[in-house]
Design a protein around this motif. Structure first.
Motif, PDB file in Angstrom:
ATOM      1  N   SER A 158       0.764   5.656  -1.366  1.00  0.00           N
ATOM      2  CA  SER A 158       0.021   6.758  -1.972  1.00  0.00           C
ATOM      3  C   SER A 158       0.966   7.933  -2.167  1.00  0.00           C
ATOM      4  O   SER A 158       1.930   8.104  -1.415  1.00  0.00           O
ATOM      5  CB  SER A 158      -1.168   7.167  -1.095  1.00  0.00           C
ATOM      6  N   GLU A 197      -3.110   6.130  -5.482  1.00  0.00           N
ATOM      7  CA  GLU A 197      -3.084   5.226  -4.334  1.00  0.00           C
ATOM      8  C   GLU A 197      -3.170   3.792  -4.826  1.00  0.00           C
ATOM      9  O   GLU A 197      -3.989   3.471  -5.696  1.00  0.00           O
ATOM     10  CB  GLU A 197      -4.247   5.530  -3.393  1.00  0.00           C
ATOM     11  N   GLU A 214      -4.195  -0.047  -4.477  1.00  0.00           N
ATOM     12  CA  GLU A 214      -5.176  -0.869  -3.788  1.00  0.00           C
ATOM     13  C   GLU A 214      -4.962  -2.326  -4.193  1.00  0.00           C
ATOM     14  O   GLU A 214      -4.055  -2.633  -4.976  1.00  0.00           O
ATOM     15  CB  GLU A 214      -6.600  -0.399  -4.116  1.00  0.00           C
ATOM     16  N   HIS A 248       0.846  -1.189   0.000  1.00  0.00           N
ATOM     17  CA  HIS A 248       0.000   0.000   0.000  1.00  0.00           C
ATOM     18  C   HIS A 248       0.881   1.238   0.000  1.00  0.00           C
ATOM     19  O   HIS A 248       1.797   1.384   0.810  1.00  0.00           O
ATOM     20  CB  HIS A 248      -0.922   0.030   1.219  1.00  0.00           C
TER      21      HIS A 248
END
Length: 227
Positions: free
Chosen positions: A7, A115, A117, A5
């Motif tokens: 961002s 981001e 996912e 993960h």
């Protein structure tokens, strides 16, 4: 396999808009420049040799118009091909200048937020949002030291494929390129490799009709995923 993960956000400006197209097209433009340099350079050399031979033997080349002007034109085009091969980014910027100007006008001053996912990348520019499954990302490119993930596949940058008559400007589907800042890669060193690997797995799942892959991508993009 999964993607860490992460961002990040970048300001959307003319440079970013330009490099979006460069990430997709620079490799293709460089190939075109190299192939054109070989073909046109060889033709120019052969024509100049023919001019020299005709001058020495007192014969005339069977061409209409000024044969020396043709030589100048051939050399000029060959030099242009060399420029494209050496500076493909300049060629990309020139060819896509209208689209670059439009994107800069539409999104300039806004943030380009990305981001990761489970199923793909969620991209936001201002109020606009785009969901990009990893399956759509087929390769990476480096532009001015920055890594980009792009949906342009190898066929898009194939000189042979395009020289067969399917020109990039006539493609029915467009491409999207997404920048990954170096500071993000410093924290997630395998990010690009993982994105490409997961994308490959997703494409294989779609090809095989995997229900799990179809469900994952359908939920991610908010519509029915098709193989």
């Amino acid at each position: 396999m999964s993607v860490d993960h992460a961002s990040w956000s970048l300001p959307f400006d003319k440079t970013l808009a330009t490099n979006m197209f460069r990430a997709e097209s620079d490799r293709y433009n460089r190939k075109v420049g190299i192939v054109s340099t070989i073909l046109l350079g060889g033709l120019a050399i052969a024509y100049i040799c023919a001019l020299v031979w005709s001058a020495k033997t007192g014969t005339s080349l069977d061409v209409s118009g000024n044969p020396y002007l043709y030589a100048v034109v051939l050399v000029g085009v060959a030099v242009l091909a060399v420029f494209v091969a050496v500076r493909p980014g300049s060629a990309t910027e020139f060819r896509n200048r209208v689209a670059i100007r439009q994107l800069t006008k539409q999104y300039g001053g806004r943030g380009f937020v990305v981001e990761t996912e489970e199923a793909g990348l969620r991209c936001r520019i201002g109020d606009d949002e785009l969901s990009v499954p990893y399956a759509a990302i087929t390769r990476s490119a480096i532009v001015d030291g920055v890594t980009w993930l792009t949906t342009a596949d190898d066929r898009d940058s194939s000189v042979f494929y395009n020289f067969m008559g399917i020109n990039w400007a006539l493609r029915e589907t467009g491409s999207l390129s997404i920048p990954v800042p170096n500071e993000v890669l410093a924290q997630h060193r395998s990010l690009v490799a993982d994105v490409l690997a997961v994308g490959k797995d997703q494409r294989a799942g779609l090809k095989q009709g995997s229900a799990a892959t179809m469900k994952l991508l359908s939920e991610f993009i908010g519509e029915e995923a098709e193989a």
